[in-house]
Design an enzyme around this catalytic site. Sequence first.
Site, PDB file in Angstrom:
ATOM      1  N   ASP A   7       0.858  -1.181   0.000  1.00  0.00           N
ATOM      2  CA  ASP A   7       0.000   0.000   0.000  1.00  0.00           C
ATOM      3  C   ASP A   7       0.899   1.238   0.000  1.00  0.00           C
ATOM      4  O   ASP A   7       2.135   1.138  -0.152  1.00  0.00           O
ATOM      5  CB  ASP A   7      -1.023  -0.029   1.150  1.00  0.00           C
ATOM      6  CG  ASP A   7      -0.405   0.201   2.520  1.00  0.00           C
ATOM      7  OD1 ASP A   7       0.837   0.379   2.615  1.00  0.00           O
ATOM      8  OD2 ASP A   7      -1.162   0.227   3.509  1.00  0.00           O
ATOM      9  N   CYS A  64       2.825  -3.584   3.973  1.00  0.00           N
ATOM     10  CA  CYS A  64       2.089  -2.370   4.331  1.00  0.00           C
ATOM     11  C   CYS A  64       2.820  -1.736   5.511  1.00  0.00           C
ATOM     12  O   CYS A  64       3.978  -2.088   5.771  1.00  0.00           O
ATOM     13  CB  CYS A  64       0.612  -2.663   4.596  1.00  0.00           C
ATOM     14  SG  CYS A  64       0.247  -3.791   5.935  1.00  0.00           S
ATOM     15  N   THR A  66       2.480  -1.910   8.808  1.00  0.00           N
ATOM     16  CA  THR A  66       2.828  -2.897   9.837  1.00  0.00           C
ATOM     17  C   THR A  66       2.965  -4.305   9.285  1.00  0.00           C
ATOM     18  O   THR A  66       3.518  -5.177   9.968  1.00  0.00           O
ATOM     19  CB  THR A  66       1.717  -2.954  10.899  1.00  0.00           C
ATOM     20  OG1 THR A  66       0.490  -3.292  10.230  1.00  0.00           O
ATOM     21  CG2 THR A  66       1.561  -1.614  11.611  1.00  0.00           C
ATOM     22  N   HIS A  97       8.040 -25.155   8.889  1.00  0.00           N
ATOM     23  CA  HIS A  97       6.947 -25.751   9.682  1.00  0.00           C
ATOM     24  C   HIS A  97       5.564 -25.530   9.069  1.00  0.00           C
ATOM     25  O   HIS A  97       4.722 -26.419   9.128  1.00  0.00           O
ATOM     26  CB  HIS A  97       6.935 -25.145  11.095  1.00  0.00           C
ATOM     27  CG  HIS A  97       8.123 -25.509  11.913  1.00  0.00           C
ATOM     28  ND1 HIS A  97       8.099 -25.518  13.294  1.00  0.00           N
ATOM     29  CD2 HIS A  97       9.387 -25.862  11.572  1.00  0.00           C
ATOM     30  CE1 HIS A  97       9.288 -25.863  13.760  1.00  0.00           C
ATOM     31  NE2 HIS A  97      10.096 -26.070  12.731  1.00  0.00           N
ATOM     32  N   HIS A 133       4.308 -31.758  10.559  1.00  0.00           N
ATOM     33  CA  HIS A 133       3.966 -30.453   9.975  1.00  0.00           C
ATOM     34  C   HIS A 133       2.922 -30.607   8.871  1.00  0.00           C
ATOM     35  O   HIS A 133       2.015 -29.774   8.743  1.00  0.00           O
ATOM     36  CB  HIS A 133       5.228 -29.765   9.455  1.00  0.00           C
ATOM     37  CG  HIS A 133       6.194 -29.423  10.556  1.00  0.00           C
ATOM     38  ND1 HIS A 133       5.807 -28.756  11.692  1.00  0.00           N
ATOM     39  CD2 HIS A 133       7.527 -29.671  10.693  1.00  0.00           C
ATOM     40  CE1 HIS A 133       6.852 -28.603  12.491  1.00  0.00           C
ATOM     41  NE2 HIS A 133       7.905 -29.157  11.912  1.00  0.00           N
TER      42      HIS A 133
HETATM   43  C1  RB5 Z   1      -1.819   2.628   6.507  1.00  0.00           C
HETATM   44  O1  RB5 Z   1      -1.795   3.800   7.230  1.00  0.00           O
HETATM   45  C2  RB5 Z   1      -1.666   1.439   7.445  1.00  0.00           C
HETATM   46  O2  RB5 Z   1      -2.822   1.287   8.212  1.00  0.00           O
HETATM   47  C3  RB5 Z   1      -1.388   0.184   6.659  1.00  0.00           C
HETATM   48  O3  RB5 Z   1      -0.232   0.368   5.918  1.00  0.00           O
HETATM   49  C4  RB5 Z   1      -1.158  -1.078   7.478  1.00  0.00           C
HETATM   50  O4  RB5 Z   1      -0.212  -0.872   8.466  1.00  0.00           O
HETATM   51  C5  RB5 Z   1      -2.344  -1.754   7.942  1.00  0.00           C
HETATM   52  O5  RB5 Z   1      -2.289  -2.801   8.596  1.00  0.00           O
END
Ligand code: RB5
Length: 147
Positions: A7, A64, A66, A97, A133
């Site tokens: 993203d 993204c 996180t 695994h 596994h």
């Molecule tokens: C975008 O601001 C953020 O929410 C997205 O990149 C991600 O971390 C969502 O899980």
Amino acid sequence: MIAIACDHAAVGLKEEIKTHLAARGISFKDFGADGKTSVDYPDYAYSAARAVAAGECEKGILICGTGIGMSIVANKVKGIRCALCSDTFSARATREHNDANMLALGARVLGAGLALDIVDIFLDTPFSGEERHMRRISKISHIENEE
Ligand code: RB5
């Protein structure tokens, strides 16, 4: 063929990973996003996950801010086992695994050096194929089929 998607929070890291894959001679298909304009991560994670689930791409990398949102989306797609990794131990273990077929990374969590190490280990580590596994992965499929 590796599916890759991000993203707006992760375009820079995605480009670094693409450059790295190209240098290693690994082909990839980029499912976007392409710019810094705010977008919805489910749209991009879903497209890439569908390509992996359909066998069009053998593995996928989602990035993204996180890594959490994209990993949640990918794991809703039947046949996808997406691992959010922030360390190399987990990247190796999830291939050995879980036979994970998608990797999720957090561009706001990881530096590029560690992210590229995680990508390499994820792509280079084979599934162990050990009976215990395989049995556990088969139980994941059964849960998926009952939902
Ligand atoms: C975008 O601001 C953020 O929410 C997205 O990149 C991600 O971390 C969502 O899980």
